[in-house]
Write an enzyme that holds these catalytic residues in place. Structure first.
Site, PDB file in Angstrom:
ATOM      1  CE  LYS A  83     -23.805 -64.681  28.475  1.00 55.10           C
ATOM      2  NZ  LYS A  83     -23.466 -65.099  27.087  1.00 55.10           N
ATOM      3  CB  SER A 158     -23.926 -62.131  25.191  1.00 56.94           C
ATOM      4  OG  SER A 158     -23.509 -63.480  25.079  1.00 56.94           O
ATOM      5  CB  SER A 182     -21.240 -64.334  23.275  1.00 56.33           C
ATOM      6  OG  SER A 182     -22.197 -63.768  22.418  1.00 56.33           O
TER       7      SER A 182
END
Length: 428
Positions: A83, A158, A182
């Site tokens: 990420k 996320s 997330s």
């Protein structure tokens, strides 16, 4: 989205074994993934940085090392992605923010360093909301990520870019982060597996806006993959003290192979006094109940009464910088009371089986006010949670379940998830 290439369907652990046995080369693996990224990423927008040349060069070095009888670690020559909140030396780390669009870190986040030390090869970085937090993976730098099972649906957030990349076969293994769900929401929406470790298990050092320590108790870095064995493998690599994140506790890690499912005490619920779930979510939970019963676990319909307090406490936490000192003290007292109540419930159980969300992925742009309601409690508690796909909606969207264990008992949640994976396989 089917994965037609057999190489893509292998777990990261199996790829490493094949490389070590000289049945596959790292160069062929990295090349195959890069070809798939080139073909599919334009429509998904899952990866926002692709380290093609560097990854191929490192793969060639990995193959040369194998030829000389040298092995760098348990992921020797295996590609991985992260990420975009995680610093990566020499690779843009924008985190979806315009003022960081050209920011290039000089060193890796600790978890990235640890993956590389195990022989893994950085393939690219995945999309996230602006600043790295939120339930929608869209930002002004890179735009929106789409769900590989249906481009009209959300991959969640996320860590939505990472989940979409892994589900589409653009990466075998990745790292994301989770403060309130997330990792878990995107895994559920995209049909992959993930693990949110116990708070204090993995250092946040070098991760944007993940402060670690007392100031960021909830946020944890965790692995995302298509196979449960890869979650366990990656956890052992990234966990442990780093001498900088003051919140990391030196607790031992156990292997999921040590867990006996027969006699395991399991509390399970659908609504849980929080938010009702749709029919396919309830049906999927029931199918997992039957799997665990067949394995000899002891199932009881039950849920912690404190669950109902989690959203309000979390919203106060989100707004604590605007409150008074007295309000902060009260928030911490209520949070401690919540955690104590949750621990009291777990005296009678080893794991909790529950929903990840109220339904499968929503359409892009569709608001879901209840998003995170089923994941927030276990962020506040700081407990390890695994998400594993266990069903499919009538429209072909994945449905996951959440398996929660006591603090520091990731191996128990992983063992239960592995049993579900074996009993309810889904084509990759």
């Amino acid at each position: 989205m089917a994965l037609p290439h057999s190489l893509i369907r292998h777990s990261a652990a199996e790829l490493a074994r094949l490389i070590q046995r000289r049945e596959l080369s790292s160069t062929s693996i990295v090349s195959t993934y890069l070809e798939r990224i080139e073909a599919l990423n334009p429509s998904l927008n899952a990866l926002v940085q692709v380290c093609g040349e560097a990854a191929l060069a490192r793969a060639w070095e990995a193959d040369r090392a194998v030829a000389q009888g040298e092995y760098w670690g348990v992921l020797h020559g295996v590609p991985f992605t992260v990420k975009d909140v995680m610093d990566t030396r020499g690779v843009v780390s924008a985190v979806g923010l315009v003022d960081r669009a050209r920011y290039v870190p000089e060193q890796d986040a600790v978890v990235v360093t640890r993956m590389k030390a195990a022989g893994a090869i950085l393939l690219g970085k995945s999309n996230c909301p602006p600043g790295g937090g939120g339930g929608v993976t869209d930002n002004p730098v890179y735009g929106a990520t789409r769900n590989p099972h249906s481009l009209s649906h959300s991959p969640g957030g996320s860590s939505g870019g990472e989940a979409a990349a892994i589900a589409a076969g653009l990466s075998p293994l990745g790292l994301g982060s989770d403060s309130g769900g997330s990792l878990r929401i995107p895994a559920h929406f995209c049909g992959i597996s993930t693990l949110k470790p116990t708070s204090g298990r993995v250092p946040n050092t070098g991760v944007f806006d993940h402060l670690g320590g007392f100031s960021d108790y909830r946020s944890q870095i965790g692995p995302m993959a298509r196979h449960v064995e890869d979650l366990a493998l990656a956890l052992h690599l990234i966990a442990g003290e780093d001498g900088r994140d003051a919140g990391v506790i030196p607790m031992p890690l156990c292997a999921m192979s040590t867990v006996e499912l027969r006699g395991l005490r399991v509390a399970w619920y659908g609504e849980g006094g929080i938010t009702p779930v749709d029919d396919i979510t309830q049906t999927t939970l029931q199918s997992v109940v039957e799997v665990l019963k067949e394995a000899g676990a002891l199932l009881s319909p039950a849920f912690p009464q404190a669950l109902a307090d989690s959203r309000a406490i979390t919203e106060r936490y989100w707004g604590m910088s605007k409150g008074s000192g007295a309000e902060l003290v009260q928030l911490l007292a209520d949070w401690d009371q919540f955690r104590s109540a949750m621990l009291g419930f777990m005296e009678g159980y080893d794991i909790i089986l529950c929903p990840v969300d109220t339904a499968p992925a929503p359409c892009v742009g569709e608001a879901r006010p209840t998003l995170f309601n089923h994941t927030l409690p276990y962020s506040l508690a700081g407990w390890p949670s695994v998400v594993i796909r266990a069903g499919t909606s009538d429209t072909g969207l994945p449905v996951g379940v959440q398996i929660v264990a006591r603090p520091w008992h990731e191996h128990v949640a992983l063992a239960a998830a592995a049993a579900v994976e074996k009993a309810l396989p889904f084509a990759l």
